[in-house]
Design a protein around this motif. Structure first.
Motif, PDB file in Angstrom:
ATOM      1  N   THR A 172       7.169 -29.785   3.381  1.00  0.00           N
ATOM      2  CA  THR A 172       8.337 -29.749   4.268  1.00  0.00           C
ATOM      3  C   THR A 172       8.350 -30.966   5.178  1.00  0.00           C
ATOM      4  O   THR A 172       9.382 -31.607   5.382  1.00  0.00           O
ATOM      5  CB  THR A 172       8.302 -28.487   5.153  1.00  0.00           C
ATOM      6  OG1 THR A 172       7.961 -27.375   4.345  1.00  0.00           O
ATOM      7  CG2 THR A 172       9.643 -28.279   5.835  1.00  0.00           C
TER       8      THR A 172
ATOM      9  N   LYS B 185      11.201 -33.942   5.239  1.00  0.00           N
ATOM     10  CA  LYS B 185      11.913 -34.379   6.446  1.00  0.00           C
ATOM     11  C   LYS B 185      11.777 -35.889   6.636  1.00  0.00           C
ATOM     12  O   LYS B 185      12.756 -36.585   6.902  1.00  0.00           O
ATOM     13  CB  LYS B 185      11.354 -33.662   7.683  1.00  0.00           C
ATOM     14  CG  LYS B 185      11.770 -32.206   7.801  1.00  0.00           C
ATOM     15  CD  LYS B 185      11.168 -31.570   9.060  1.00  0.00           C
ATOM     16  CE  LYS B 185      11.494 -30.080   9.133  1.00  0.00           C
ATOM     17  NZ  LYS B 185      10.680 -29.392  10.160  1.00  0.00           N
TER      18      LYS B 185
ATOM     19  N   ALA C 279       9.190 -35.256  13.354  1.00  0.00           N
ATOM     20  CA  ALA C 279      10.000 -35.193  12.139  1.00  0.00           C
ATOM     21  C   ALA C 279      11.218 -34.306  12.344  1.00  0.00           C
ATOM     22  O   ALA C 279      12.342 -34.669  11.960  1.00  0.00           O
ATOM     23  CB  ALA C 279       9.151 -34.685  10.970  1.00  0.00           C
ATOM     24  N   SER C 280      10.998 -33.166  12.940  1.00  0.00           N
ATOM     25  CA  SER C 280      12.116 -32.240  13.163  1.00  0.00           C
ATOM     26  C   SER C 280      13.142 -32.850  14.109  1.00  0.00           C
ATOM     27  O   SER C 280      14.354 -32.783  13.873  1.00  0.00           O
ATOM     28  CB  SER C 280      11.599 -30.921  13.744  1.00  0.00           C
ATOM     29  OG  SER C 280      10.694 -30.334  12.837  1.00  0.00           O
TER      30      SER C 280
ATOM     31  N   LEU D 110      15.061 -35.551  12.416  1.00  0.00           N
ATOM     32  CA  LEU D 110      16.020 -35.003  11.450  1.00  0.00           C
ATOM     33  C   LEU D 110      17.283 -34.543  12.168  1.00  0.00           C
ATOM     34  O   LEU D 110      18.411 -34.811  11.724  1.00  0.00           O
ATOM     35  CB  LEU D 110      15.373 -33.838  10.698  1.00  0.00           C
ATOM     36  CG  LEU D 110      16.094 -33.380   9.430  1.00  0.00           C
ATOM     37  CD1 LEU D 110      16.225 -34.519   8.428  1.00  0.00           C
ATOM     38  CD2 LEU D 110      15.349 -32.214   8.775  1.00  0.00           C
TER      39      LEU D 110
END
Lengths: 236, 236, 236, 236, 236, 236
Positions: free
Chosen positions: B4, B8, B189-190, B193
């Motif tokens: 995951t 991302k 990363a989140s 994104l």
């Protein structure tokens, strides 16, 4: 470090050592871009003890880090053996300091033979007045945490584009600093000392008007006997 | 590396990651002066596996050294785990190579995610044609032995003035390479994104004539609902 | 900007303009170290509109600054007149971005003729694909806040060691960017156009085997009439 | 230049030549900082013909100088023998041009094998499209008179920190340019060709999954016979 | 060299000479990056005698080369005429020495007026103590053979980005070194001397509180007569 | 400027100020690459008054420009308030002068507190002997017109990669120059003074053999009371 070796290296110049090393195929032992914080008129000599910096990352390099008794920069200052030279790999970046006057004072008190960085020192004016030779590229007031994280002790490093292995013999004069591989330090010292005797003879001759061709290097036979006589007269 | 997380990071730009890191106080995570050997149009993502070079000393760096099965450069190529990025500290010196096409081909075959040096590659034209992302400063044909001695594996290093710790997440796009501290990689990363979704919306708006003030960053309320609608419509 | 002037400048090279300027004593009008993000095969031409950056100070350059509708970088993008070239003084420092793809897209939509920085762009791969010429030193992903504070608009600046006054005529080709002082732009354009006609003739001659001595520059009489004929035949 | 020698040098890389030279103690034959104006996918090979620039002095370097039929830059272009490579010492200064498209076109027409400068070319986009290899550091539009005075022809020079003697063999590929001392060019070419055969074998092996240790360099006996078989099969 | 000319040049600063040259269109006569090994408080003046170095190639630059009585560096030291200044083109590279104390001592004994390199001297501390002015960029202990091959004598060279023709008049003070084209040396010296008289008057005025506007340069009439009186009183 | 503030800043080092600023998140306030023309052994302290240079264009920068009574460089010298520090943005380019001894003498007479440039001074040897602190990168004899056009007064500038706003407090010692944002100058000065008291205690302890760990920074309780006693005894 052997006293005889130290004595020899105290009485030769970095330039002469560079030539002796060049003669054996070592072209790259003079630390580039580094000079004395203040000229001392006497050589710095000792085995290398190293400290490696990497670039600082903000979360790992706040002032609180120095409270850690295991901080490598602080450890370096307390663990570098007396008679050794502390050599720092600061990645040739003098935009922040490698060390300051308090740490260098501590090194002096502990009997360390000198300190070298390819970055810069803060409190450089004070460091220049201390009784310990110090070499850098330029004064740099920002704390090392700004750009440098002290990472590990006594590993092989680069300093001013030269490889420095722990235990290599480091010699500095009023011009430059050179790194002599440990295994050949005795030979290089002896060879440089011999060269120095001849160079002293040459300088005397040149000052009295002798041309250098045939004299330096010695290719005319006449100088062989003249030098032998001079040497005897001088007891060298 | 978590799939995951990788996914991302495959879909955001280094610029957006740099902003997310800046937002948390990390100002210095983009490797300076390094670019793709050849643009691939797709990101390089993987944990860092490091190789440290120090300056070469002539007696330790003849061609015969490569016959040593323990030579660190060769070991690096065989030990860098699949999915990782091999990051080399070449002291920002591209006057001799950090590696060449044979080693990079081996890395590709082994499933390594990419290779980065702050020096240069030899056989760069060939490396650019391989199916593995590679980043350097410029092509450099001289063998690494000329200037670089591979010293140790998977220690913290500097690369292009950035600290790289083994396991840090390395991301490269067609512009630059960035190093994300491992502990915050998920969060960054989140966040990146999310930022990317909004930036995609902004680009669409700008292309149809909307001024940037109030839109980027979003300070006008009107864009809040517009963006919410757009997001729903796009299923992002 | 006058259409005739623009047309002339669209059809000459920066090299020829540099020679015409040199001929009048201007030795230093080519922006040093700057090249196209992506070669467009067509010139960029327009009057200069400037943005000046100074070094960033941390307390004045957090992400929240961009929320200010008067932030000079944002204002620059909305106020640079259509047909003008936005020229940025980034103090030759590409370690952080001068601008990114969203702002450059907005400039494109607004009809701005081009953008130049002596720093670097983030999202450079995207910027290269836009329908607006852009020039920089190299891609740079960190947000401009890291190092640059946008300070004021349309004041005289330095860019790549060249003085740029608002209204100076800026021309870029696939090699370089040049700055023509406004007062002499017409004369320089006409002179460069004339030179270009002759250079085109020269290239044709050289391709068929004529030596350059006497031809370039024209010191042999024979080429005077030959060129006159060629010119007539070509209708130039 | 001997055809066999040229053929050999057309089929080896600059990197392989650099290793062969390193093996004989030549550590510094790759011109630093120079790359192709445009990659040609084929080597440039030829003996060096040199042009030396010194810094320009204003009274000696006005446009009228080019009217002198003995101007060394113009002479260089007309006197460089076909099959030779024109190598220019521009003191690593690309702030003004070393030459432009008209002169390079003339060299092409005359059958010159290539052109190299450690400065930059003007009209670089055009030069890249010509059918002659050209190497520089970056495009540079200002006329050479701005900074460079062409002084003498075919004397030993420095180019990109490398000594170039007239008649030395110059080889360029899509990465770099190397200078092979004339006296050992045959030996180096043959040795590099042999190395290339083995490297081609290695690449094949690596692509099918063979680890490099023991294979490159060849220290495992198994590869000796395997390589012999491969060579026979390939007829090399 | 004419004694009157020398006397004039002994009593003006390099800064004033630079302005006089600038006034005639010479913008680039101060050797960049070079300073005195040790400030002497007195000018160096003499015609240029030049030595050109190119990059060293290992097979041509072993210590044995110095045994050759025709080695150009040694010849330079024996052939540079008394009263001249030996100027060395070391390609601005101080990583290896341009010369050392023995050669400089010989130059001093021979009555040479000074020595200048755009590289560095070894034994710099000793050279600084000699009774001959010497200028370089920084101390550099490695023997010149490491990087420099002395190639030819008394040809035009570049030194610190300045053109130096044999016979040009070289002047150094405690700040910098400047090169005056031979043909205009008399005029420049006279003009600089006149400027110096006025500047001395200005300094006196400024020290007593006179503002500089109208005084320096002289645009207020009142200073014309005041200066005339001062000049008469001082007998200058 | 407040006398108490000045007194505090006269008695602390730039290094200590840099640490106090680092502690509040200011990492970049030390002007890089600048040092005293001559060490004075006493601090320079004063609010910044700025002068901005841009690159010179030949038609705007002939000697006649200085006849203009509004020439910004001349105005700067007459308008910089007594007690202030004149800080010049010379774009880090010391190839031409930022100012010379006559202007600096005028500043001294007018009671200006010091002068700083990130370029170089002409007549530097004379400037070093004046009774006013001056900081630059190196001596530079060419007149400023050669490369620099003085453009405007007392605007925010960059100097040695640091932002300088008019009124910021500038402090120089024998090592470096630092810029303290005006709004926090009082706090930083007080904090630095406190740090200095403790550092003086530390130096005394270190000189008598106390290890630095636990002492600097103070993490061992024993030093808390010892320091309190020392402070009382010293009356600080």
């Amino acid at each position: 470090m052997d006293t005889t070796l130290r004595d020899k290296l105290m009485s030769v110049s970095v330039a002469t050592l560079a030539t002796a090393l060049f003669n054996r195929g070592f072209r790259n032992q003079v630390i580039q871009g580094v000079h004395p914080v203040k000229a001392k008129g006497v050589n710095m000599v000792g085995p290398a003890y190293t400290l490696r910096y990497i670039p600082a990352r903000e979360d790992r390099n706040q002032l609180a880090e120095f409270r850690n008794p295991e901080h490598p920069q602080r450890l370096a200052v307390e663990s570098c053996p007396a008679g050794h030279v502390l050599v720092m790999d600061s990645r040739k970046d003098p935009r922040a300091a490698s060390a300051g006057d308090i740490l260098v004072t501590r090194l002096m008190v502990r009997g360390v033979a000198g300190i070298v960085t390819d970055g810069g020192f803060r409190d450089a004016a004070t460091i220049g007045s201390l009784d310990i030779p110090a070499y850098h590229t330029r004064p740099s007031s920002p704390t090392n945490l700004t750009l440098h994280e002290a990472l590990d002790l006594n590993v092989p490093i680069g300093c001013g584009d030269v490889a420095v292995f722990p235990g290599d013999i480091v010699v500095g004069d009023d011009d430059c600093v050179i790194v002599i591989p440990q295994a050949i330090a005795e030979d290089i010292a002896s060879e440089a000392l011999e060269m120095t005797v001849y160079e002293d003879f040459v300088v005397e001759k040149v000052k009295t008007g002798t041309p250098i061709i045939g004299l330096y290097p010695k290719t005319k036979d006449v100088f062989t006997s003249e030098f032998a006589d001079w040497r005897k007269a001088k007891g060298r």
